[in-house]
Design a protein around this motif. Sequence first.
Motif, mmCIF file in Angstrom:
data_model
loop_
_atom_site.group_PDB
_atom_site.id
_atom_site.type_symbol
_atom_site.label_atom_id
_atom_site.label_comp_id
_atom_site.label_asym_id
_atom_site.label_seq_id
_atom_site.Cartn_x
_atom_site.Cartn_y
_atom_site.Cartn_z
ATOM 1 N N LEU A 130 34.038 -21.577 22.292
ATOM 2 C CA LEU A 130 33.662 -20.177 22.101
ATOM 3 C C LEU A 130 33.851 -19.407 23.407
ATOM 4 C CD1 LEU A 130 30.494 -21.186 20.184
ATOM 5 C CD2 LEU A 130 32.128 -19.569 19.211
ATOM 6 N N ASP A 131 33.690 -18.078 23.325
ATOM 7 C CA ASP A 131 33.826 -17.214 24.498
ATOM 8 C C ASP A 131 32.526 -16.467 24.785
ATOM 9 O OD1 ASP A 131 36.695 -17.553 25.016
ATOM 10 O OD2 ASP A 131 36.937 -16.594 23.057
ATOM 11 N N CYS A 132 32.433 -15.963 26.016
ATOM 12 C CA CYS A 132 31.242 -15.259 26.502
ATOM 13 C C CYS A 132 31.584 -13.855 26.976
ATOM 14 C CB CYS A 132 30.657 -15.981 27.723
ATOM 15 S SG CYS A 132 29.990 -17.571 27.342
ATOM 16 N N GLY A 133 30.565 -13.017 26.994
ATOM 17 C CA GLY A 133 30.652 -11.701 27.620
ATOM 18 C C GLY A 133 29.301 -11.373 28.248
ATOM 19 N N PRO A 134 29.070 -11.849 29.483
ATOM 20 C CA PRO A 134 27.762 -11.624 30.129
ATOM 21 C C PRO A 134 27.603 -10.181 30.619
ATOM 22 C CG PRO A 134 29.241 -12.787 31.626
ATOM 23 C CD PRO A 134 29.982 -12.647 30.322
ATOM 24 N N MET A 135 26.377 -9.696 30.604
ATOM 25 C CA MET A 135 26.065 -8.328 31.041
ATOM 26 C C MET A 135 24.697 -8.277 31.720
ATOM 27 S SD MET A 135 27.067 -6.370 27.486
ATOM 28 C CE MET A 135 26.951 -7.874 26.487
ATOM 29 N N SER A 136 24.619 -7.478 32.791
ATOM 30 C CA SER A 136 23.299 -7.192 33.381
ATOM 31 C C SER A 136 23.007 -5.697 33.383
ATOM 32 C CB SER A 136 23.178 -7.797 34.787
ATOM 33 O OG SER A 136 24.255 -7.392 35.618
ATOM 34 N N GLY A 137 23.874 -4.913 32.782
ATOM 35 C CA GLY A 137 23.680 -3.462 32.735
ATOM 36 C C GLY A 137 22.819 -3.038 31.564
ATOM 37 N N PHE A 138 21.502 -3.228 31.700
ATOM 38 C CA PHE A 138 20.543 -2.800 30.671
ATOM 39 C C PHE A 138 19.202 -2.574 31.350
ATOM 40 C CE2 PHE A 138 20.405 -7.410 30.884
ATOM 41 C CZ PHE A 138 19.051 -7.711 30.862
ATOM 42 N N ASP A 139 18.280 -1.968 30.614
ATOM 43 C CA ASP A 139 16.955 -1.633 31.145
ATOM 44 C C ASP A 139 16.038 -2.839 30.942
ATOM 45 O OD1 ASP A 139 14.303 -0.778 31.423
ATOM 46 O OD2 ASP A 139 14.742 1.239 30.668
ATOM 47 N N ASN A 140 15.854 -3.622 32.006
ATOM 48 C CA ASN A 140 15.105 -4.868 31.854
ATOM 49 C C ASN A 140 13.687 -4.634 31.330
ATOM 50 O OD1 ASN A 140 17.263 -5.521 34.013
ATOM 51 N ND2 ASN A 140 16.488 -7.541 33.455
ATOM 52 N N ALA A 141 13.005 -3.631 31.865
ATOM 53 C CA ALA A 141 11.614 -3.401 31.449
ATOM 54 C C ALA A 141 11.548 -3.036 29.970
ATOM 55 C CB ALA A 141 10.993 -2.304 32.309
ATOM 56 N N ALA A 142 12.510 -2.238 29.511
ATOM 57 C CA ALA A 142 12.515 -1.842 28.094
ATOM 58 C C ALA A 142 12.816 -3.042 27.194
ATOM 59 C CB ALA A 142 13.534 -0.727 27.865
ATOM 60 N N VAL A 143 13.742 -3.897 27.617
ATOM 61 C CA VAL A 143 14.050 -5.107 26.842
ATOM 62 C C VAL A 143 12.835 -6.039 26.819
ATOM 63 C CG1 VAL A 143 15.450 -7.228 26.855
ATOM 64 C CG2 VAL A 143 16.552 -4.981 27.097
ATOM 65 N N ASP A 144 12.141 -6.129 27.940
ATOM 66 C CA ASP A 144 10.942 -6.972 27.969
ATOM 67 C C ASP A 144 9.890 -6.452 26.991
ATOM 68 O OD1 ASP A 144 12.341 -8.236 29.954
ATOM 69 O OD2 ASP A 144 11.038 -7.593 31.596
ATOM 70 N N ALA A 145 9.707 -5.127 26.980
ATOM 71 C CA ALA A 145 8.721 -4.540 26.055
ATOM 72 C C ALA A 145 9.158 -4.743 24.601
ATOM 73 C CB ALA A 145 8.540 -3.055 26.358
ATOM 74 N N GLU A 146 10.460 -4.698 24.356
ATOM 75 C CA GLU A 146 10.990 -4.804 22.991
ATOM 76 C C GLU A 146 10.903 -6.233 22.449
ATOM 77 O OE1 GLU A 146 12.640 -1.990 21.420
ATOM 78 O OE2 GLU A 146 12.591 -3.238 19.611
ATOM 79 N N PHE A 147 11.174 -7.213 23.323
ATOM 80 C CA PHE A 147 11.323 -8.591 22.824
ATOM 81 C C PHE A 147 10.257 -9.564 23.339
ATOM 82 C CE2 PHE A 147 15.565 -6.806 22.241
ATOM 83 C CZ PHE A 147 15.883 -7.248 20.968
ATOM 84 N N PHE A 148 9.602 -9.219 24.431
ATOM 85 C CA PHE A 148 8.645 -10.163 25.015
ATOM 86 C C PHE A 148 7.247 -9.558 25.132
ATOM 87 C CE2 PHE A 148 12.782 -11.482 27.081
ATOM 88 C CZ PHE A 148 12.936 -12.672 26.369
ATOM 89 N N ALA A 149 6.935 -8.589 24.250
ATOM 90 C CA ALA A 149 5.627 -7.921 24.336
ATOM 91 C C ALA A 149 4.487 -8.922 24.180
ATOM 92 C CB ALA A 149 5.533 -6.829 23.276
ATOM 93 N N ASP A 150 4.726 -9.965 23.379
ATOM 94 C CA ASP A 150 3.688 -10.966 23.137
ATOM 95 C C ASP A 150 3.697 -12.070 24.199
ATOM 96 O OD1 ASP A 150 6.214 -11.747 22.274
ATOM 97 O OD2 ASP A 150 5.401 -13.166 20.803
#
Lengths: 197, 197
Positions: free
Chosen positions: B141-161
């Motif tokens: 398979l192939d990959c497409g890594p990215m770090s261009g996103f809002d880490n705090a917003a992603v944390d609130a969206e997916f790791f709130a618990d």
Amino acid sequence: MPDPLDDRALAQLFHEARSYNSWLDRDVTDEQISAIYDLMKMGPTSANQQPARLVWCKSPEAKERLAQHAGEKNRPKITGAPVCVIIGMDLDFHEQLPWLFPHTDARSWFTGSEELRKANAFRNSSLQGAYLMLATRALGLDCGPMSGFDNAAVDAEFFADQPNVRSNFICSIGYGDPASIFGRSPRPEFDRFNRVL
Amino acid sequence: MPDPLDDRALAQLFHEARSYNSWLDRDVTDEQISAIYDLMKMGPTSANQQPARLVWCKSPEAKERLAQHAGEKNRPKITGAPVCVIIGMDLDFHEQLPWLFPHTDARSWFTGSEELRKANAFRNSSLQGAYLMLATRALGLDCGPMSGFDNAAVDAEFFADQPNVRSNFICSIGYGDPASIFGRSPRPEFDRFNRVL
């Protein structure tokens, strides 16, 4: 679309590879060191940052200079290895982006924030350290990574002339002595640390 | 002592592998996701910390939830991929060490310093992210890594618990569309970023 690698290759890279503590009496050549880097540098880094700066401690003197700053248990893992590489990271990696990522002004993305540069240098030099380890295994050699050392002392010892470079971790490389390892530590089941949404 | 992998395998892992921006219309199965993790988890982490916590965004809804917090240019790279995985890191990884590293009290090494835990979680989850990418390539398979996103917003969206978990980077996975990539960025000559002592 390529097929999966065969089982022998997957074993060599992942399933049967181990971190070694001591080493067979067999040299690592400069050609092998170059070959490791030539694979490692192909791995992806954000905007081709390539922040890793590598110091390969191969002479007994260089290994002693490094070992003196390591935790006591790590010292023989350094001095007894054919080579121990310091994976450093350039906090001013962005100064290289005009030639490493020439099609846009990526340098300007990083000029304003030292915090952003530190996070990018740490993340991407760690990725490169992992590529280095898997490249080493792909070439038939073994690794022994370590982070138990005095980073500031290693920086003063090896990067005094490059104050923008900091040590990340170190890794001994050679042919591992199978007698030096114990059973493998447990690995998590998929459901413990993964969610599919 | 194993031989080096053959040229085809080295090409698949390093020389010919590329980071993709868009993706062929071909699914990634749950079995493939499990197989990626089963390779990735074999890679070395310090004291077997295994700090990576993975959220595989596979449904259109999950990919949209992630993409809304990414840079504008990264959004289609997420929503257009069969799956995009969030590589998170557990800052309280040390609570797992009694079973992950059972032969000594490694948990106690980390109880006293949040700074040490943060550095170890960031370094070792980045290593694991690199293992994930090379495991993905090893499986065809192939990959497409990215770090261009809002880490705090992603944390609130997916790791709130799980307030102890923070996002590190994200990576789209699938079968890359060769039409979506340009020439490879330059790679450094050995002497530029390496010293042998």
